[in-house]
Design a protein around this motif. Structure first.
Motif, PDB file in Angstrom:
ATOM      1  N   MET A  10       1.070  -1.587   0.166  1.00  0.00           N
ATOM      2  CA  MET A  10       0.217   0.119   0.075  1.00  0.00           C
ATOM      3  C   MET A  10       1.087   1.124  -0.075  1.00  0.00           C
ATOM      4  N   THR A  11       1.956   1.157   0.791  1.00  0.00           N
ATOM      5  CA  THR A  11       2.889   2.294   0.904  1.00  0.00           C
ATOM      6  C   THR A  11       3.572   2.328   0.061  1.00  0.00           C
ATOM      7  N   PHE A  12       3.785   1.438  -0.915  1.00  0.00           N
ATOM      8  CA  PHE A  12       4.557   1.779  -2.268  1.00  0.00           C
ATOM      9  C   PHE A  12       3.639   2.109  -3.667  1.00  0.00           C
ATOM     10  N   ILE A  13       1.937   1.689  -3.387  1.00  0.00           N
ATOM     11  CA  ILE A  13       1.422   2.455  -4.577  1.00  0.00           C
ATOM     12  C   ILE A  13       1.434   4.028  -4.127  1.00  0.00           C
ATOM     13  N   ILE A  14       0.663   4.730  -3.144  1.00  0.00           N
ATOM     14  CA  ILE A  14       0.057   5.551  -2.572  1.00  0.00           C
ATOM     15  C   ILE A  14       1.826   6.774  -3.077  1.00  0.00           C
ATOM     16  N   LEU A  15       2.625   6.084  -2.481  1.00  0.00           N
ATOM     17  CA  LEU A  15       4.246   7.429  -2.666  1.00  0.00           C
ATOM     18  C   LEU A  15       4.616   7.421  -4.479  1.00  0.00           C
ATOM     19  N   VAL A  16       4.036   6.162  -5.374  1.00  0.00           N
ATOM     20  CA  VAL A  16       3.948   6.387  -6.877  1.00  0.00           C
ATOM     21  C   VAL A  16       2.640   6.540  -7.163  1.00  0.00           C
ATOM     22  N   LEU A  17       1.327   6.775  -6.424  1.00  0.00           N
ATOM     23  CA  LEU A  17       0.162   7.845  -7.429  1.00  0.00           C
ATOM     24  C   LEU A  17       0.691   9.173  -6.791  1.00  0.00           C
ATOM     25  N   ALA A  18       1.534   9.467  -5.879  1.00  0.00           N
ATOM     26  CA  ALA A  18       1.919  10.855  -5.677  1.00  0.00           C
ATOM     27  C   ALA A  18       2.391  11.692  -6.369  1.00  0.00           C
ATOM     28  N   VAL A  19       3.290  11.085  -7.174  1.00  0.00           N
ATOM     29  CA  VAL A  19       3.602  12.068  -8.676  1.00  0.00           C
ATOM     30  C   VAL A  19       3.032  11.405  -9.418  1.00  0.00           C
ATOM     31  N   TRP A  20       2.367  10.799 -10.141  1.00  0.00           N
ATOM     32  CA  TRP A  20       1.602  10.332 -11.231  1.00  0.00           C
ATOM     33  C   TRP A  20       0.138  11.618 -11.311  1.00  0.00           C
ATOM     34  N   ALA A  21      -0.023  11.316  -9.802  1.00  0.00           N
ATOM     35  CA  ALA A  21      -0.897  12.582  -9.538  1.00  0.00           C
ATOM     36  C   ALA A  21      -0.626  14.217  -9.763  1.00  0.00           C
ATOM     37  N   SER A  22       0.556  14.494  -9.063  1.00  0.00           N
ATOM     38  CA  SER A  22       0.688  15.793  -9.687  1.00  0.00           C
ATOM     39  C   SER A  22       1.705  16.084 -11.300  1.00  0.00           C
ATOM     40  N   PHE A  23       1.645  15.196 -12.085  1.00  0.00           N
ATOM     41  CA  PHE A  23       1.858  15.405 -13.207  1.00  0.00           C
ATOM     42  C   PHE A  23       0.956  15.265 -13.796  1.00  0.00           C
ATOM     43  N   ALA A  24       0.086  14.334 -13.290  1.00  0.00           N
ATOM     44  CA  ALA A  24      -1.464  14.943 -14.346  1.00  0.00           C
ATOM     45  C   ALA A  24      -1.878  15.557 -14.148  1.00  0.00           C
ATOM     46  N   PHE A  25      -2.074  16.575 -12.835  1.00  0.00           N
ATOM     47  CA  PHE A  25      -2.113  17.836 -12.447  1.00  0.00           C
ATOM     48  C   PHE A  25      -1.406  18.850 -13.495  1.00  0.00           C
ATOM     49  N   VAL A  26      -0.388  18.724 -13.843  1.00  0.00           N
ATOM     50  CA  VAL A  26       0.161  19.488 -14.375  1.00  0.00           C
ATOM     51  C   VAL A  26      -0.260  19.622 -16.017  1.00  0.00           C
ATOM     52  N   TRP A  27      -0.317  18.218 -16.269  1.00  0.00           N
ATOM     53  CA  TRP A  27      -0.047  18.279 -17.871  1.00  0.00           C
ATOM     54  C   TRP A  27      -1.975  18.869 -18.113  1.00  0.00           C
ATOM     55  N   ILE A  28      -2.997  18.291 -17.509  1.00  0.00           N
ATOM     56  CA  ILE A  28      -4.021  18.985 -17.210  1.00  0.00           C
ATOM     57  C   ILE A  28      -4.299  20.486 -17.403  1.00  0.00           C
ATOM     58  N   LEU A  80       9.026   5.889  -8.784  1.00  0.00           N
ATOM     59  CA  LEU A  80       9.812   4.430  -8.186  1.00  0.00           C
ATOM     60  C   LEU A  80      10.564   4.946  -7.515  1.00  0.00           C
ATOM     61  N   MET A  81      11.342   5.753  -7.409  1.00  0.00           N
ATOM     62  CA  MET A  81      13.225   5.618  -6.364  1.00  0.00           C
ATOM     63  C   MET A  81      12.155   5.557  -5.080  1.00  0.00           C
ATOM     64  N   THR A  82      11.334   6.481  -4.478  1.00  0.00           N
ATOM     65  CA  THR A  82      11.111   6.885  -2.722  1.00  0.00           C
ATOM     66  C   THR A  82      10.650   4.972  -2.416  1.00  0.00           C
ATOM     67  N   PRO A  83       9.846   4.451  -2.967  1.00  0.00           N
ATOM     68  CA  PRO A  83       9.154   3.171  -3.025  1.00  0.00           C
ATOM     69  C   PRO A  83      10.618   1.883  -2.766  1.00  0.00           C
ATOM     70  N   ILE A  84      10.980   2.351  -3.417  1.00  0.00           N
ATOM     71  CA  ILE A  84      12.210   1.393  -4.214  1.00  0.00           C
ATOM     72  C   ILE A  84      13.500   1.681  -2.380  1.00  0.00           C
ATOM     73  N   GLY A  85      13.752   2.604  -2.686  1.00  0.00           N
ATOM     74  CA  GLY A  85      13.976   3.327  -1.662  1.00  0.00           C
ATOM     75  C   GLY A  85      13.858   2.409   0.521  1.00  0.00           C
ATOM     76  N   ASN A  86      12.174   2.197   0.175  1.00  0.00           N
ATOM     77  CA  ASN A  86      11.540   1.756   1.582  1.00  0.00           C
ATOM     78  C   ASN A  86      11.603   0.563   1.360  1.00  0.00           C
ATOM     79  N   TYR A  87      11.311   0.219   0.116  1.00  0.00           N
ATOM     80  CA  TYR A  87      11.588  -1.753   0.333  1.00  0.00           C
ATOM     81  C   TYR A  87      13.219  -2.529   0.765  1.00  0.00           C
ATOM     82  N   LEU A  88      14.422  -1.189   0.242  1.00  0.00           N
ATOM     83  CA  LEU A  88      15.518  -1.684   0.320  1.00  0.00           C
ATOM     84  C   LEU A  88      16.017  -1.372   2.315  1.00  0.00           C
TER      85      LEU A  88
END
Length: 222
Positions: free
Chosen positions: A1-19, A158-166
């Motif tokens: 769940m943490t992985f998904i939240i961190l990834v979605l935060a970046v993509w949601a920000s990008f989508a906001f700017v794009w739209i 993906l970087m912050t979730p990977i850092g958390n996983y490691l």
């Protein structure tokens, strides 16, 4: 769940700017000031007491200072993107590799102190959103190919979730305090720079002051 939240935060920000294609950056700067205050307060309330518990104080202090120096070094290449400023010349259609590497190292370290559904997770999210928005504005307005922009955002997300996983892997458990201290140094530098820059020209700004106080207050009760 943490992985998904961190990834979605970046993509949601990008989508906001794009739209939306935001023009006024004043509200983004207010959110950035809030995130800096929130992250700084959480560092003092949560991370510092935790990392100093049952550890040699001077050793921990050395790695906190090392984290500050590491972030200063990374900013030679990222030009301040970690705290909401991108000052790179992107006239050429060339993938900004140094920017990507420096931001990736920063994002990997961000994932280290996250433990499940903790207040630190929300601190990282609140910090990451305005930075991702400003970075997305820069990338979309650059001369990069759209495919390169998508690749940059995808890898960065993906970087912050990977850092958390490691950080949660067995081989890193013995060094958890050291890496957390390093992350504290990074957070201290980034958050204080955000707060200093939120008062450009040393002029009084009531809205930013209230936002900063709000960020500290919420972090205290988090």
């Amino acid at each position: 769940m943490t992985f998904i939240i961190l990834v979605l935060a970046v993509w949601a920000s990008f989508a906001f700017v794009w739209i939306v294609k935001p023009k006024d950056k004043k509200n983004i700067k207010l959110l950035l000031a809030f995130s800096g205050a929130f992250l700084l307060a959480l560092t003092f309330f949560e991370l510092l007491p935790e990392v100093y518990e049952n550890q040699e104080p001077k050793t921990i202090a050395i790695f906190i200072l090392a984290g500050i120096l590491l972030q200063i070094f990374l900013e030679f290449f990222s030009k301040g993107a970690e705290h909401g400023h991108v000052h790179l010349d992107m006239k050429k259609n060339k993938f900004p590799l140094l920017l990507f590497v420096s931001l990736s190292i920063h994002a990997l370290i961000e994932g280290v102190p996250i433990h499940g559904d903790s207040s630190i997770l929300y601190g990282i999210l609140i910090h990451k959103v305005p930075v991702a928005v400003i970075l997305s504005i820069f990338l979309i307005n650059s001369e990069l190919k759209k495919s390169s922009v998508i690749l940059f955002i995808a890898a960065f997300s993906l970087m912050t979730p990977i850092g958390n996983y490691l950080a949660q892997s067995t081989w890193m458990e013995a060094y958890a305090s050291i890496f957390t201290a390093l992350a504290i140094g990074v957070f201290l530098h980034v958050s204080t720079i955000i707060l200093f820059e939120s008062s450009q020209g040393h002029s009084f700004n009531l809205r930013k002051l209230l936002v900063i106080i709000l960020g500290i207050g919420i972090a205290y009760f988090a």
